[in-house]
Structure formats: structure tokens, C-alpha cells
Design a protein around this motif. Sequence first.
Motif, short mmCIF file in Angstrom:
data_model
loop_
_atom_site.label_atom_id
_atom_site.label_comp_id
_atom_site.label_asym_id
_atom_site.label_seq_id
_atom_site.Cartn_x
_atom_site.Cartn_y
_atom_site.Cartn_z
N ASP A 1 10.04 8.79 -4.11
CA ASP A 1 11.30 8.07 -4.21
C ASP A 1 11.78 7.67 -2.81
N TYR A 2 12.89 6.95 -2.74
CA TYR A 2 13.37 6.37 -1.48
C TYR A 2 13.68 7.45 -0.44
N LEU A 3 14.25 8.57 -0.87
CA LEU A 3 14.60 9.63 0.08
C LEU A 3 13.35 10.26 0.68
N GLN A 4 12.32 10.42 -0.11
CA GLN A 4 11.07 10.97 0.40
C GLN A 4 10.40 10.02 1.39
N ILE A 5 10.49 8.73 1.10
CA ILE A 5 9.88 7.74 1.99
C ILE A 5 10.49 7.81 3.38
N GLN A 6 11.77 8.02 3.45
CA GLN A 6 12.44 8.10 4.74
C GLN A 6 11.96 9.27 5.59
N LYS A 7 11.40 10.31 4.96
CA LYS A 7 10.96 11.50 5.67
C LYS A 7 9.46 11.49 6.00
N ILE A 8 8.76 10.42 5.60
CA ILE A 8 7.34 10.33 5.91
C ILE A 8 7.17 10.05 7.41
N PRO A 9 6.46 10.90 8.13
CA PRO A 9 6.28 10.65 9.57
C PRO A 9 5.42 9.42 9.82
N ARG A 10 5.49 8.90 11.03
CA ARG A 10 4.73 7.70 11.37
C ARG A 10 3.24 7.97 11.51
N SER A 11 2.90 9.24 11.64
CA SER A 11 1.50 9.60 11.77
C SER A 11 1.21 10.78 10.84
N LEU A 12 0.13 10.66 10.07
CA LEU A 12 -0.26 11.70 9.14
C LEU A 12 -1.64 12.22 9.50
N ASP A 13 -1.88 13.48 9.13
CA ASP A 13 -3.22 14.04 9.33
C ASP A 13 -4.21 13.32 8.42
N THR A 14 -5.43 13.20 8.88
CA THR A 14 -6.45 12.44 8.15
C THR A 14 -6.90 13.15 6.89
N MET A 15 -6.97 12.39 5.81
CA MET A 15 -7.53 12.87 4.54
C MET A 15 -8.90 12.22 4.39
N ALA A 16 -9.90 12.87 4.97
CA ALA A 16 -11.20 12.23 5.20
C ALA A 16 -11.99 11.95 3.94
N SER A 17 -11.75 12.71 2.86
CA SER A 17 -12.55 12.55 1.64
C SER A 17 -11.85 11.72 0.57
N LEU A 18 -10.61 11.31 0.81
CA LEU A 18 -9.82 10.63 -0.23
C LEU A 18 -10.41 9.27 -0.55
N LYS A 19 -10.67 9.04 -1.86
CA LYS A 19 -11.26 7.78 -2.31
C LYS A 19 -10.34 6.98 -3.24
N LYS A 20 -9.44 7.67 -3.95
CA LYS A 20 -8.50 6.96 -4.83
C LYS A 20 -7.10 7.54 -4.64
N LEU A 21 -6.14 6.65 -4.41
CA LEU A 21 -4.75 7.06 -4.21
C LEU A 21 -3.86 6.27 -5.16
N SER A 22 -3.06 6.99 -5.98
CA SER A 22 -2.10 6.36 -6.90
C SER A 22 -0.70 6.79 -6.51
N LEU A 23 0.17 5.82 -6.23
CA LEU A 23 1.55 6.09 -5.82
C LEU A 23 2.50 5.47 -6.82
N PHE A 24 3.43 6.26 -7.35
CA PHE A 24 4.45 5.79 -8.29
C PHE A 24 5.79 5.82 -7.56
N LEU A 25 6.36 4.66 -7.30
CA LEU A 25 7.60 4.55 -6.55
C LEU A 25 8.78 4.40 -7.51
N LEU A 26 9.73 5.31 -7.41
CA LEU A 26 10.79 5.37 -8.41
C LEU A 26 12.08 4.70 -7.99
N SER A 27 12.06 3.91 -6.94
CA SER A 27 13.26 3.15 -6.58
C SER A 27 12.85 1.91 -5.82
N ALA A 28 13.58 0.86 -6.04
CA ALA A 28 13.34 -0.39 -5.32
C ALA A 28 14.63 -1.20 -5.34
N ASP A 29 15.04 -1.71 -4.17
CA ASP A 29 16.24 -2.53 -4.10
C ASP A 29 16.02 -3.63 -3.07
#
Length: 551
Positions: free
Chosen positions: A394-422
Motif C-alpha cells: 500500500d501507499y504507506l509501505q511504498i514510502q518506506k522502501i529504501p532506494r537500495s535493496l539487497d539483491t534477490m539473485a534467484s528471483l524469477k517471478k514477482l507479483s505486486l498488488f498495489l492497494l492504493s492509487a491517486d
Amino acid sequence: MKNSSSQTTIRSLVNAQGEMIHSDAGIKWEVLNYYKALLGTSATVLPVINPLVIKQCPMLNREQGKVNLQLSCSSMEETLRTETVLMETKGEVNDMISELPNCLLTFILSLLSIKDAVKTNVLSRRWRHLFMLIPDLVVDSANILSDQEHRRFTLSSYEAFEKERREFVMRVDQFMQLMRGRHIRSLTVGFFMDSEYSSHLDGWLKVAIASGLTKLELFLSLEQNFLTQFIVDEHRLYNFPYWLFSESNTSMLSHLRLENCVLRTPGDFKGFRNLRTLELNDVILAEDFATEILPSCLLLEQLTFLWCKLKSTLCFDHPSLSLKHLKVLHCCPKTIIKISSMNLTTFEYDDMMKIAYLYAPQLKEICSINTRGPLSFAHFSRLPQLEILLLYVDYLQIQKIPRSLDTMASLKKLSLFLLSADDDFDLSWVITVLKAAPFLQKLVLTLHGGERNADQKEIRKLDGVHHDQLKEFEMHGCAGNWYEMELQLFVLSRASKLERLIISPSTSMYAGNGRWVDIYEGARCWNQSCQEMVRNQLEGHVPQGVQLVFL
């Protein structure tokens, strides 16, 4: 011989000349004359009888002869009846189904409801007991009651439901008595049952357990029979009789699924030690169930908790556990989960709970439902085999995402469900996630709450690294807003191996435990002008070889 319409009637007969006789008079004449010929036949030599032996045998007097003659007549009548049945069986050349082996006939009967399968016992002696060979039993309204009796109720019609339930219980009681001593591989009960009928349900389980039960499913919730829901007091819930599952008679039980009941096992209970699958839905558990009972289930591979009241800390750290699939959904929001499992491959949990510790080197798939807790990207980067990740954001969680994340080297499929949009919604943070997943092949983004805004911002040209592994990008819940096309254009320009871009207005979202729901009552469809506008915006930016799909 009397004409009869019973099942023992001879419908056709082949005479000595090889002619087929169908008339009742002809059949009667052939049968009577056949036996008359036997009674009236005399011979001077009987090759199978030794006259010297006969002479040396005891002789019958006159009275004994009379008795023997009476017995012979009775025996002849019985023989005639037996021959009639045999001739009937041989004469029914058109009944090819009855000639099939039991395993095939049982499979055919298993496709019918129990009430219809039982009716086949009147077809002939061949079918009389076949329905008892069905190994997988499903007892619910549709399978036990007639179409007129099988219906859904409301609280105001509870008395009518109670009448139907008594009829249901009576029929299942009778059926389970017939199944005593037969092989029962699985038993599924789908009917709202409470403590008032505990003795009946316990009886069904006793018969099934004694018959080699390997799979048991009890769906006892109100949803089975009622259109509306209401609260049922805990003391009225069915208490699952764990005491029937002693260590000696549970060697066959490998699958257990319980819904809307009470399971309070003592701390030293070891009757589930051979379970491989355990699913508990809206079940009231003993305080120490997870910490003391589960460690004895060393063969358990799949464990699911749905809407269960769990204690504050849930630990899965027994070194001998074979657990591969774990789901903890919609349970107590204050639950703390600690996992240390060498075999765990899939993990599905409600994000309202806190993951205090997660060590699972074989974990390949994570589904995180709900959005109240912080995103645990730090946990994900420590999983060396993680290939599939599903997150609610959701929008509050997005604001807390850092600009740099640790690498997820094996990830092949990512599904994101966003619960707010304005109007001010920004999807540029997705680029940060893409950077942390350099080997990602499929990205699915679902927007919720976004309608096409009246005031559209200018589409920016987003900066970011090139991604040379992404092959498919799906964006659902689209309405033609600036932030949607902004991300679409970025992916088209930076994903060098992109093969397909799918754009859809639908908002189907994952609700957990294999269930998908559409946020809107009806499926959203494209507004024709909106679709043309999006197509025009992307025109000229779609590289050659990339398929653009509008659903």
C-alpha cells in the motif's frame, strides 16, 4: 412354470438345435421337457458307475426310498431355480456393462451421488453389493438428499433446516452401517454439524477408521447449508474425537482437513504421527498444539492454518520436520512466527503477523497477504533459492522502501498488488525492486483503486538500469493514467529481452490458499477510447519482436 416379471425371469433361451427362443410358452416348454427327458431316460450301461461297487453298498429300504424321493424332488426344484439364474445370466447377452470387472463398475458408481449409487442394487444380483465397494465417500446434501430436500437456508428457517439435518443424519447412519467391514479410503462430510450430533459423527468416523481410512475431511461450517452467516457458540461446536486415533490405528491416515470444530489434543498425543497433509480452517486449537503436537508429525509435508486462534509465538524449528508447504492466514494478528526448516519450499502468510526469524535454504515461493506489516525485503534477500514472490503493497509501505535493496539473485517471478492509487501515485519505486532482481523474468503489477484521473500529469522519462532478463510484463487494473504509461515506457526501453507486454483493466487479486477474487463485482472492461489512447501513447515505443496485448 409360472410367468414372472422378477429379476429371475428367463428372457431368452437357446435350444438343442441352436435356435434362440424368446416366447414365454416356448421357453416353458423347453425347460420342462429338458427335465422330463432327464427323469425318463434309462440306460443299460452307465460308464461312470461300477456295478460291482454299487452292489456292495448299503441298500435303501422302502421308507428310506420315499424320503430320498422327496429330497430328490426338492433338490430338483432348487436345481431348476439355480439353472434359471444361470441361464438368465447367459441369456442377457446385451448387458455388456455387467460383464465388466468390479474395479471398473466401482469407478462408474463413484461418479454418481451416493443416493443414486445405492439405487443400482436393484438392477440384478450382480449389482446388489457393488455400491459398497466405492472407496471414496462424500456425504453432503447433494449426495445424500433428494433435489427437493437439498436447499440453502436462512436463520429464520432454522426449524426447516433442523428437519433436513435429522433426515440427513438418519440416512448417513444407515449407509455407514452397510459400509462396516468394507474398504473406505477417504471420507468427506459436508454438512453443518454441531455438538448435538457428536455421537452420530463419531460413529461414522469409527466405521471409517476401522475400514482403513487414509483421508478425512470434515466441512462442518454454516456455509455448507446456510445463505447467511451467524455466530455459533464455542460450546456448540463439534469436538473432534482425537482419542479415536490412537497410535495403533492411525498408520493409514495421511490427510486430515478440519473446518469449524474444536481440536484440543493433550500434550503427549502422538496419534497424528503419520500425517502428510493437515489443514485447519476456523478450528479452536489446544494452547500447545503447534509446539508440542506438530513435532511428533515427522512425515508432515503440508500444513495450513486458516482463521485459527494461535498462541503468540508459532515456532517451526524441529530439526526432524519434513514440512515443505506452510500457510498461516487470517489468524491472530499478534502472532510471531519463527521458522527454521531445511525442507520448506513454499510459505504463505498473512502480513499482519511478524516474521521474527526465517531460515529456509530450500524456500522457492513466498506469498505475503495483507498490508499492515512492513515489507520484509531483508528476509527475501537471505533466501538463496527464492524464485517466486507475491506481495501486497500500500501507499504507506511504498514510502518506506529504501532506494537500495539487497539483491534477490534467484528471483524469477514477482507479483505486486498495489492497494492504493491517486493523482499523485508514483510507480518509480518499482525500478528499485527491478534493480534488486537482476534475473527476474516475469513481473506482474496489479493496481487497485485507480480510475482515470481528470487531470493527467506529464509523462516523465524514468532513469534506471537496463534489465536483460525480463521477458514478460503484465499490468492489470489499468485505466490509462500517466503513472501507468510512465512505467510501461520505461520497461519497453530498458528490458532488452522483453517478449510480451500485457495491459488489462481487470483487478483480480490473490486472497490466499489458492483463492482469487475480483475487487469489483463485475469484470472491468476497457473503455474503447481509453484503450485507443493508451495504444497511441505506446505507438512507436514498442520494439520489434515485442507483442503488445490488450485484455
